[in-house]
Design a protein around this motif. Sequence first.
Motif, PDB file in Angstrom:
ATOM      1  N   ASP A 189       1.410  -0.901   0.008  1.00 20.27           N
ATOM      2  CA  ASP A 189      -0.013  -0.116  -0.202  1.00 20.27           C
ATOM      3  C   ASP A 189       0.478   1.051  -0.327  1.00 20.27           C
ATOM      4  N   HIS A 190       1.920   0.864   0.249  1.00 15.25           N
ATOM      5  CA  HIS A 190       2.982   2.260   0.535  1.00 15.25           C
ATOM      6  C   HIS A 190       4.584   1.562  -0.286  1.00 15.25           C
ATOM      7  N   PRO A 191       5.247   2.617  -1.124  1.00 13.90           N
ATOM      8  CA  PRO A 191       6.491   1.948  -0.996  1.00 13.90           C
ATOM      9  C   PRO A 191       7.223   1.461  -0.268  1.00 13.90           C
ATOM     10  N   VAL A 192       8.386   0.949  -0.670  1.00 13.09           N
ATOM     11  CA  VAL A 192       8.881   0.053   0.769  1.00 13.09           C
ATOM     12  C   VAL A 192      10.001   1.110   1.020  1.00 13.09           C
ATOM     13  N   ILE A 193       9.799   1.741   2.301  1.00 12.42           N
ATOM     14  CA  ILE A 193      11.240   2.674   2.682  1.00 12.42           C
ATOM     15  C   ILE A 193      12.431   2.246   3.004  1.00 12.42           C
ATOM     16  N   ARG A 194      13.002   3.145   2.978  1.00 12.40           N
ATOM     17  CA  ARG A 194      14.620   1.947   3.167  1.00 12.40           C
ATOM     18  C   ARG A 194      15.414   3.425   3.902  1.00 12.40           C
ATOM     19  N   LEU A 195      15.905   2.505   5.276  1.00 10.23           N
ATOM     20  CA  LEU A 195      16.636   3.305   6.460  1.00 10.23           C
ATOM     21  C   LEU A 195      18.208   2.811   6.087  1.00 10.23           C
ATOM     22  N   SER A 196      19.354   3.582   5.391  1.00 11.74           N
ATOM     23  CA  SER A 196      20.703   3.140   5.327  1.00 11.74           C
ATOM     24  C   SER A 196      21.774   3.661   5.726  1.00 11.74           C
ATOM     25  N   SER A 197      22.622   3.595   5.801  1.00 13.50           N
ATOM     26  CA  SER A 197      23.597   3.920   5.894  1.00 13.50           C
ATOM     27  C   SER A 197      24.331   5.344   5.068  1.00 13.50           C
ATOM     28  N   GLN A 198      24.586   6.798   5.727  1.00 17.17           N
ATOM     29  CA  GLN A 198      25.419   7.671   4.370  1.00 17.17           C
ATOM     30  C   GLN A 198      25.953   6.382   3.262  1.00 17.17           C
ATOM     31  N   ASP A 199      26.184   6.878   2.504  1.00 19.12           N
ATOM     32  CA  ASP A 199      27.615   6.406   1.355  1.00 19.12           C
ATOM     33  C   ASP A 199      28.564   7.649   1.231  1.00 19.12           C
ATOM     34  N   ILE A 200      29.174   7.228   2.757  1.00 21.58           N
ATOM     35  CA  ILE A 200      30.096   8.369   2.742  1.00 21.58           C
ATOM     36  C   ILE A 200      31.474   6.974   3.890  1.00 21.58           C
TER      37      ILE A 200
END
Length: 327
Positions: A285-296
Amino acid sequence: MSKILLFDALREATDEEMQKDSTVLVIGEDVGHYGGSYKVTKGLHAKYGDLRVLDTPIAENSFTGMAIGAAMTGLRPIVEGMNMSFLLLAFNQISNNAGMLRYTSGGNFTIPIVIRGPGGVGRQLGAEHSQRLEAYFQAIPGLKIVACSTPYNAKGLLKSAIRDNNPVIFFEHVLLYNLQDDIPDTEYTLPLDKAEIVRSGQDVTILTYSRMRHHVIQAVDNLVAEGYDPEVIDLISLKPLDMDTITASIKKTHKAIVVEECMKTAGIGAELIAQIDEHVFDDLDHPVIRLSSQDIPTPYNGILEKATVIHPQQIQKAVKDICSPKT
């Protein structure tokens, strides 16, 4: 039941398997006389000797290749990487040998090897010692990948990994070694390919692994107090992903959030979302939310380091953003 620290749980698993099977051995830097950088092999050298708890030079490509050759001859080596970041030096051996030899030999060889060690963002260990390599290895055919998160699953998974006839990359988080939990006094093993439903719920499926399991639990405790009902799944198996458990949960909740310490670009979450879209897109019912580390690269500075990874407050906000408000 006995209360035990995670590093002790890993040592118990190694010790018990070495007692049962004389083909099991440990190879790595400082695993012998010193007892391992995080004391996972403490006391094993005195018990089993130089040939079964083998201290190596600082040469990851050499001793990983040697362990793969030993596995081809019928031994069951456990390679400790001291820090998983160092195993980038053995990437060729892991990819072109460990992952492929069973296939390229037409099944004439099995590669029962466990490659284990600490990784993840620690407390100011610097960029080179704070890498998350799970996504690097996930692309290699022929490997199994697991990430332990509690003393209970650490022991059960390591015993299963040692007994498995395939190469297993076994991730431990550097900040979880002193985590304490009750584990059974009797022997047990856990499957290498199954996720764990940490908490059943109806509102949203939160998918996580390793240290982030504990950040999620902290966030969920607060959310439940406010009337939310999240389902929490610890992936445990990063390759293969347990899509049966994951899809069954999403078909129930119709929403998903991925919480990982891996990098956002091409990380575990990216692969997970791709498979969710393939299997249960119509149930979302909603796009999957992705909580990830910063790309640094992970900063050495403590405040900046903390800012690169996900924290419970961000998880709480994500749940509230996609779930109906609770009164």
